[in-house]
Scaffold this motif. Structure first.
Motif, mmCIF file in Angstrom:
data_model
loop_
_atom_site.group_PDB
_atom_site.id
_atom_site.type_symbol
_atom_site.label_atom_id
_atom_site.label_comp_id
_atom_site.label_asym_id
_atom_site.label_seq_id
_atom_site.Cartn_x
_atom_site.Cartn_y
_atom_site.Cartn_z
ATOM 1 N N GLY A 143 0.778 -1.230 0.000
ATOM 2 C CA GLY A 143 0.000 0.000 0.000
ATOM 3 C C GLY A 143 0.806 1.273 0.000
ATOM 4 N N VAL A 144 0.053 2.377 0.038
ATOM 5 C CA VAL A 144 0.661 3.697 0.070
ATOM 6 C C VAL A 144 -0.250 4.636 0.847
ATOM 7 C CG1 VAL A 144 -0.406 4.461 -2.103
ATOM 8 C CG2 VAL A 144 1.746 5.491 -1.363
ATOM 9 N N ASN A 145 0.348 5.519 1.618
ATOM 10 C CA ASN A 145 -0.399 6.576 2.283
ATOM 11 C C ASN A 145 -0.738 7.629 1.239
ATOM 12 O OD1 ASN A 145 -0.323 6.374 5.518
ATOM 13 N ND2 ASN A 145 1.506 5.409 4.664
ATOM 14 N N TYR A 146 -2.017 7.967 1.158
ATOM 15 C CA TYR A 146 -2.464 8.758 0.011
ATOM 16 C C TYR A 146 -3.346 9.932 0.394
ATOM 17 C CZ TYR A 146 -4.972 9.986 -4.283
ATOM 18 O OH TYR A 146 -5.516 10.668 -5.342
ATOM 19 N N ARG A 166 5.051 8.459 0.985
ATOM 20 C CA ARG A 166 3.668 8.551 0.597
ATOM 21 C C ARG A 166 3.575 8.542 -0.908
ATOM 22 N NH1 ARG A 166 3.213 14.734 2.808
ATOM 23 N NH2 ARG A 166 4.725 15.633 1.379
ATOM 24 N N ALA A 167 2.413 8.751 -1.505
ATOM 25 C CA ALA A 167 2.245 8.580 -2.942
ATOM 26 C C ALA A 167 2.904 9.702 -3.747
ATOM 27 C CB ALA A 167 0.759 8.491 -3.294
ATOM 28 N N PHE A 168 2.562 10.966 -3.447
ATOM 29 C CA PHE A 168 2.952 12.078 -4.317
ATOM 30 C C PHE A 168 3.580 13.224 -3.539
ATOM 31 C CE2 PHE A 168 -0.661 9.952 -6.284
ATOM 32 C CZ PHE A 168 -0.156 9.691 -7.548
ATOM 33 N N LEU A 222 6.437 8.852 -4.040
ATOM 34 C CA LEU A 222 6.932 7.930 -5.066
ATOM 35 C C LEU A 222 6.931 8.603 -6.428
ATOM 36 C CD1 LEU A 222 4.990 4.699 -3.994
ATOM 37 C CD2 LEU A 222 7.434 5.172 -3.656
ATOM 38 N N TRP A 223 5.997 9.533 -6.596
ATOM 39 C CA TRP A 223 5.911 10.306 -7.837
ATOM 40 C C TRP A 223 6.153 11.777 -7.526
ATOM 41 C CZ3 TRP A 223 2.740 6.094 -6.972
ATOM 42 C CH2 TRP A 223 2.710 5.107 -7.971
#
Length: 299
Positions: free
Chosen positions: A3-6, A247-249, A274-275
């Motif tokens: 998963g990812v914290n989003y 986290r995600a972004f 990550l992005w």
């Protein structure tokens, strides 16, 4: 759990349920799904979901409409959700750990609203609640006592979802009252292995690495990717329930800046994604995709 914290790139924090245009986040949900991620851990601020602080559970209709739409969009892509309750709670006027009636009513409202929603895997009752007694603001027994009472409350209101609590330190103290133990880690992998050994020795419950992060400002992207690879390997080798990246972004500075305490443009806190802000994948995405089976390196 992979998963990812989003929070959406343009709607972090209080912007998430106050301003989010759900139609604009399709690209983000698609990016995360394409990388093999299967769980989103999402923090909910009760101040954004409810009106009339201190006076029951009076829902903000627009906020719940956004949350409903977000859950549907995530579920359509196969994501399971961990909803973090009591993010940024009131610790002064109506202190959370004194169990004010309206706080219990708000948790119950959320749990009952989504009790039959299969996309919701779990409720995390309090993110980093250990900090509230480690910093001396509250007694340890008061925080743990609140956690036990809240877990019982949520189990009655949401019998179809799991209960957890994401502690940064000594997460084993939550084991008696949660369905799986959640912990955070941002240090090196040697320290991670030590924490895993302590937790798996202290409890027979499943253990989830609910937040693991390395920022690309303090290290280059190659080192960031290697750090994630080693963390994922430690989780797999010790047969934990999984991992959730922090986290995600990265977020545009324009949406993070709140006068007069605007973060610096080069703040490390905004480089854990990550992005990047342009949706360009950092090298860390390769580590995620290798762990999820999406990316198979050439011989």
């Amino acid at each position: 759990v992979r998963g990812v914290n989003y929070h959406p790139r343009d709607y972090p924090g209080q912007r998430f349920l106050s301003l989010m245009d759900v139609a604009t986040i399709d690209i983000e949900l698609d990016l995360m799904a394409a990388s093999g991620l299967n769980v989103l851990r999402v923090a909910l601020r009760h101040d954004d979901l409810f009106m009339c602080p201190g006076n029951g559970a009076v829902p903000q209709v627009a906020a719940f409409t956004r949350l409903d739409a977000f859950i549907r969009a995530a579920a359509a892509r196969g994501f399971r959700l961990i909803l973090v309750l009591n993010d940024d709670p009131d610790l002064t006027a109506f202190p959370l750990y004194e169990s004010p009636a309206h706080s219990d009513q708000q948790m119950t409202y959320i749990a009952e609203r989504y009790r039959d929603e299969p996309a919701i895997m779990a409720y995390d009752l309090r993110d980093r609640g250990d900090a509230d007694y480690i910093n001396g603001a509250f007694a340890r027994e008061d925080v743990i006592g609140w956690l036990a009472r809240s877990a019982a409350l949520l189990r009655q209101a949401a019998p179809n979802q799991f209960i957890t609590a994401g502690w940064t330190r000594e997460a084993e103290v939550t084991a008696p009252v949660v369905d799986f133990v959640s912990f955070h880690h941002y240090a090196n992998v040697d320290a991670l292995r030590q924490v895993i050994a302590i937790l798996t020795d202290a409890t027979r419950r499943p253990v989830l690495l609910a937040a693991v992060g390395y920022n690309s400002l303090d290290m280059d992207e190659i080192v960031q990717r290697q750090a994630f690879q080693r963390a994922f390997e430690a989780v797999e080798r010790n047969e934990l329930a999984g991992w959730v990246v922090w986290r995600a972004f990265d977020h545009p500075m324009a949406v993070l800046c709140v006068d007069p305490d605007c973060p610096e443009a080069r703040s490390a806190q905004n480089h854990f994604g990550l992005w990047s802000v342009t949706y360009f994948p950092k090298l860390a995405v390769e580590a995620v995709e290798f762990a999820t089976g999406v990316f198979v390196p050439e011989d």
